[in-house]
Write an enzyme that holds these catalytic residues in place. Structure first.
Site, PDB file in Angstrom:
ATOM      1  N   ARG A 133      51.734 -17.034 -71.610  1.00  0.00           N
ATOM      2  CA  ARG A 133      51.459 -17.801 -72.748  1.00  0.00           C
ATOM      3  C   ARG A 133      50.142 -16.784 -73.690  1.00  0.00           C
ATOM      4  NH1 ARG A 133      49.516 -23.339 -71.264  1.00  0.00           N
ATOM      5  NH2 ARG A 133      49.047 -23.299 -73.689  1.00  0.00           N
ATOM      6  N   LYS A 191      47.153 -29.795 -63.631  1.00  0.00           N
ATOM      7  CA  LYS A 191      45.944 -29.400 -62.943  1.00  0.00           C
ATOM      8  C   LYS A 191      45.098 -30.626 -62.783  1.00  0.00           C
ATOM      9  CE  LYS A 191      45.086 -26.206 -65.790  1.00  0.00           C
ATOM     10  NZ  LYS A 191      44.791 -24.969 -66.562  1.00  0.00           N
ATOM     11  N   ASP A 209      51.328 -23.139 -63.500  1.00  0.00           N
ATOM     12  CA  ASP A 209      50.604 -23.175 -64.498  1.00  0.00           C
ATOM     13  C   ASP A 209      49.910 -22.015 -64.807  1.00  0.00           C
ATOM     14  OD1 ASP A 209      49.076 -24.435 -66.725  1.00  0.00           O
ATOM     15  OD2 ASP A 209      47.357 -24.186 -65.357  1.00  0.00           O
ATOM     16  N   HIS A 267      38.104 -33.953 -67.969  1.00  0.00           N
ATOM     17  CA  HIS A 267      38.254 -32.661 -68.425  1.00  0.00           C
ATOM     18  C   HIS A 267      38.055 -32.515 -70.063  1.00  0.00           C
ATOM     19  CE1 HIS A 267      40.295 -29.039 -68.226  1.00  0.00           C
ATOM     20  NE2 HIS A 267      40.657 -29.151 -69.415  1.00  0.00           N
ATOM     21  N   SER A 326      49.867 -28.446 -69.148  1.00  0.00           N
ATOM     22  CA  SER A 326      49.059 -27.449 -68.332  1.00  0.00           C
ATOM     23  C   SER A 326      47.629 -28.132 -67.871  1.00  0.00           C
ATOM     24  CB  SER A 326      48.549 -26.295 -69.303  1.00  0.00           C
ATOM     25  OG  SER A 326      47.528 -25.516 -68.687  1.00  0.00           O
TER      26      SER A 326
HETATM   27  N1  URA Z   1      43.266 -25.280 -71.099  1.00  0.00           N
HETATM   28  C1  URA Z   1      44.250 -25.297 -69.963  1.00  0.00           C
HETATM   29  O1  URA Z   1      44.007 -25.491 -68.823  1.00  0.00           O
HETATM   30  N2  URA Z   1      45.556 -24.873 -70.489  1.00  0.00           N
HETATM   31  C2  URA Z   1      46.035 -24.749 -71.669  1.00  0.00           C
HETATM   32  O2  URA Z   1      47.011 -24.718 -72.012  1.00  0.00           O
HETATM   33  C3  URA Z   1      44.961 -24.624 -72.776  1.00  0.00           C
HETATM   34  C4  URA Z   1      43.718 -24.765 -72.280  1.00  0.00           C
END
Ligand code: URA
Ligand code: CA
Length: 430
Positions: free
Chosen positions: A168, A187, A161, A82, A183
């Protein structure tokens, strides 16, 4: 339990219990907590931070808010990668076939998302016929057979999320290390990875503007991963200029093809080799990082990385002959050079500005409903440290509209030139 007491406790810098964190996440997911209380809570976290235990608990609560993908039927250790986001980040397109070529199973779940260019899915769809509408059974079978497949995001993964990230975005609470870390990690965990390699970007074009913050974010994510039994490593890499040369969907596919042949931009190749080596190591396909790197370089040299890419495209309906004849990829009507405004050296390229230029051409989505133009984008010719002569092209705009005045201006404004040759920045900091 009352939300107002939890907000107050966090506001005053105290540590929340597991039950309190669950109460917040569950309540917000099932609409029993209103946006205004959640906003206040997020702002309290923004200012007070969270301990490692709180951050891990927040991650698990977000993970448990929805479905999880079960990849148990895929043989081997599933390693996911990621990146915390950047401009022209072609690494996933390169890494998926590259590490698959040495036997690392790549079971990629990918979304479209908003941004300067499309997501990995959109980029791959510039190959005629390629599609990601496959069943979970087909997906698993393909990964077991070819070591690599991509499926579109399905199911109800981490709904907490989704809601929290949207809130946010409009409450100035995106840039909080525990919130970003939870976050991302929730995922990754929901999409079934056994092990995770993180690419934390630092620089003007990234969430983290300096190395200290990048290190804190990397440490927070690695700690979460390791606390919940997913082997996790992080690399801190540069985002003070766009990665590689190409920013655009089909343009990045072409750049990925070149990189898989060992002819890609130096910074993109190096980042792919470093991230790829760590993936190979976590998947236990090599004993050391040096050994992993040698294996990956070998697949670039002997053509197996490129064959793997062909096999992967064809298995999902794509016309793999685009690899030998890239004119079959979507191509923009106009190729317009951007001339250097003066003599000198490139000292900076504001990645976000180049990204916005690509977006103005139609390479990215402004809203979820926008359609993207796969053929357009920007190809840079000059990067930080390069010498330029006045009027020499610093970039080429690929456009389907003839008038590119605004895009040209953005690209020129993104560049800074100096008289003295600046030092080249490393691509990997740590
Ligand atoms: N990418 C994400 O998936 N979440 C965040 O909070 C910031 C970047
Ligand atoms: Ca690129």
């Amino acid at each position: 339990m009352r939300m107002v007491d939890i907000i107050e406790k966090k506001r005053d810098g105290q540590q929340l219990t597991k039950e309190e964190i669950r109460f917040v996440v569950d309540g917000y997911t099932n609409d029993t907590l209103p946006d205004y209380q959640m906003s206040a809570f997020l702002m309290a976290v923004y200012f007070q931070g969270m301990t490692a235990e709180e951050t891990a608990e927040l991650t698990l609560a977000m993970l448990d808010s929805g479905d999880q993908i079960d990849l148990a039927n895929i043989h081997g250790i599933k390693v996911d990668k990621h990146s915390t986001g950047g401009v022209g980040d072609t690494t996933t397109l390169v890494l998926a076939p590259l590490v698959a070529a040495v036997g690392v199973p790549v079971a990629k779940m990918s979304g479209r998302g908003l941004g300067h260019t499309g997501g990995t899915l959109d980029k791959l769809e510039s190959v005629p016929g390629f599609h990601v509408e496959i069943t979970e059974e087909q997906f698993i079978e393909l990964v077991n057979r070819n070591q690599v497949a991509v499926i579109g995001q399905s199911g109800n993964l981490t709904p907490a999320d989704k809601k929290m990230y949207s809130l946010r975005d409009v409450t100035a609470t995106v840039n909080s290390i525990p919130l970003i870390a939870s976050s991302i990690m929730s995922k990754k965990m929901a999409s079934g990875a056994d092990a995770i390699v993180l690419d934390v970007k630092v620089g003007a074009g990234a969430f983290m503007k300096n190395i200290d913050d990048a290190r804190k974010l990397a440490d927070a994510m690695v700690e979460i991963g390791n606390q919940v039994g997913r082997n996790t490593l992080a690399v801190i890499s540069d985002m003070n200029q766009p990665l590689g040369f190409a920013i655009g969907n089909a343009l990045e596919v072409k750049e990925a093809i070149a990189t898989l042949q060992g002819n890609g931009p130096d910074d993109l190749q190096e980042l792919c080799l470093v991230l790829g080596s760590k993936m190979v190591l976590l998947a236990e396909k090599a004993k050391t990082e040096e050994e992993a790197r040698t294996m990956l370089l070998q697949t670039m040299k002997d053509g197996t990385a490129l064959s793997k890419f062909k096999e992967f495209l064809a298995a999902q309906g794509g016309d793999a002959s685009v690899i030998d004849d890239m004119t079959k990829l979507p191509t923009a009507k106009y190729q317009i050079p951007v001339p250097a405004p003066s003599n000198g050296y490139v000292s900076e390229i504001i990645a976000d500005e180049v990204g916005t230029a690509a977006m103005l051409l139609g390479a990215g989505r402004a809203t979820k409903e926008s359609t993207i133009d796969l053929s357009v984008g920007v190809v840079l010719h000059k990067k930080v440290g390069d010498a330029v002569n006045k009027d020499e092209p610093i970039a080429t705009i690929h456009s389907n509209a003839e008038n590119v005045e605004e895009v040209t201006k953005r690209i020129i404004d993104a560049y800074t030139f100096t008289d003295q040759q600046p030092e080249k920045k490393p691509i990997i900091y740590q």
